[in-house]
Design an enzyme around this catalytic site. Structure first.
Site, PDB file in Angstrom:
ATOM      1  N   ALA A  60      -4.084 -23.860  33.896  1.00 16.39           N
ATOM      2  CA  ALA A  60      -3.666 -24.029  32.525  1.00 16.39           C
ATOM      3  C   ALA A  60      -3.157 -25.066  33.458  1.00 16.39           C
ATOM      4  CB  ALA A  60      -2.456 -23.456  31.793  1.00 16.39           C
ATOM      5  N   GLY A 110      -6.383 -19.367  33.694  1.00 10.80           N
ATOM      6  CA  GLY A 110      -7.728 -20.349  32.897  1.00 10.80           C
ATOM      7  C   GLY A 110      -8.399 -20.251  33.272  1.00 10.80           C
ATOM      8  N   GLU A 113     -10.557 -17.901  33.360  1.00 12.96           N
ATOM      9  CA  GLU A 113     -10.841 -17.274  32.029  1.00 12.96           C
ATOM     10  C   GLU A 113     -11.955 -18.504  31.731  1.00 12.96           C
ATOM     11  OE1 GLU A 113      -7.832 -15.775  29.366  1.00 12.96           O
ATOM     12  OE2 GLU A 113      -7.027 -17.372  30.675  1.00 12.96           O
ATOM     13  N   GLU A 133      -0.974 -13.887  35.350  1.00  9.90           N
ATOM     14  CA  GLU A 133       0.142 -14.351  33.976  1.00  9.90           C
ATOM     15  C   GLU A 133       1.121 -13.256  34.094  1.00  9.90           C
ATOM     16  OE1 GLU A 133      -3.662 -16.927  32.898  1.00  9.90           O
ATOM     17  OE2 GLU A 133      -3.182 -14.614  33.794  1.00  9.90           O
TER      18      GLU A 133
END
Length: 252
Positions: A60, A110, A113, A133
């Protein structure tokens, strides 16, 4: 932000958002436009995604995340952001072609992911992958808890998520996080050859096979909602806010 090359039955997309292909709303909108074209083409058998930056995708966009923590309604906005990640990653997973992620550098949070939403992953042996995270008091809330567990089982998912282990491409291959790991100098050629080989197969049989594989272990909507609710609650904790504040202070 994206370079798109039409190579017969393979479409190669190179992510070009300097410096690390960070995920933000603009990135998602631009990638959606790329997918709009691919979804409507019956001649595409393989979508091959790679990066020309030092990271495959570092996760992110930190500037966007920092603004969410500074907002009074930041937790609600963050949840809306993550819903968009869920939507995009589901869209990639459900594309009517085989998807291949070429991971030549970092794929954290992310970014990993994103890679997990692809059918296939090939990585450089020295690439770095992980879902760290919890170091910030957060969770891999964009499908990471669900897709990694489905792919590798709860044991490996627990190691990567709960212990925040960062593994190289070779170890990721042993754990089943990626299907191939090759020396970094050979990655581009190996990935291109793999995409070409898959693209030469029957597109119809690939699609039917992909859909049948997906039926074995569909993702849980309840799991997704758990990620969203968990992220919302964690953002209100003083420990999380202190960890995030310290992280950004250290970066500066």
């Amino acid at each position: 932000m994206f370079k798109v090359e039409n190579l017969g039955r393979v479409v190669r997309v190179t992510m070009q958002r300097a410096p690390v292909n960070a995920l933000n709303n603009d990135f998602i909108a631009a990638l959606d436009r790329v997918l709009d074209d691919i979804e409507g083409r019956a001649d595409v058998a393989v979508l091959h995604v790679r990066s020309d930056q030092r990271a495959f995708c570092a996760g992110a966009d930190l500037a966007q995340v920092e603004t969410r923590f500074a907002m009074e309604e930041g937790a609600n906005v963050m949840v809306r952001d993550i819903r968009e990640f869920h939507r995009l990653f589901d869209r990639i997973e459900n594309l009517p072609c085989v998807t291949l992620a070429e991971i030549g550098g970092t794929a954290f949070g992310g970014g990993f992911e994103l890679a997990l939403s692809f059918d296939l992953r090939i990585a450089a042996e020295d690439a770095k992958l992980g879902l760290p995270e919890a170091r910030l008091g957060l969770i891999p809330g964009a499908g990471g808890t669900q897709r990694l567990t489905r792919l590798c089982g709860p044991g490996t998912a627990s190691r990567i998520i709960l212990a925040c282990d960062i593994v190289d491409g070779a170890e990721a291959r042993r754990l089943g996080m990626v299907q191939w790991a090759v020396p970094g100098a050979e990655l581009a050629n190996e990935a291109a050859a793999l995409a070409e080989r898959i693209g030469s197969l029957s597109a119809a049989s690939l699609l039917v096979s992909k859909r049948c594989i997906a039926r074995v272990a569909p993702l849980s909507r309840a799991g997704y909602e758990g990620e969203l609710q968990g992220t919302h609650g964690l953002m209100a904790l003083e420990d999380t806010r202190a960890r995030v504040k310290a992280f950004f202070a250290q970066r500066r």
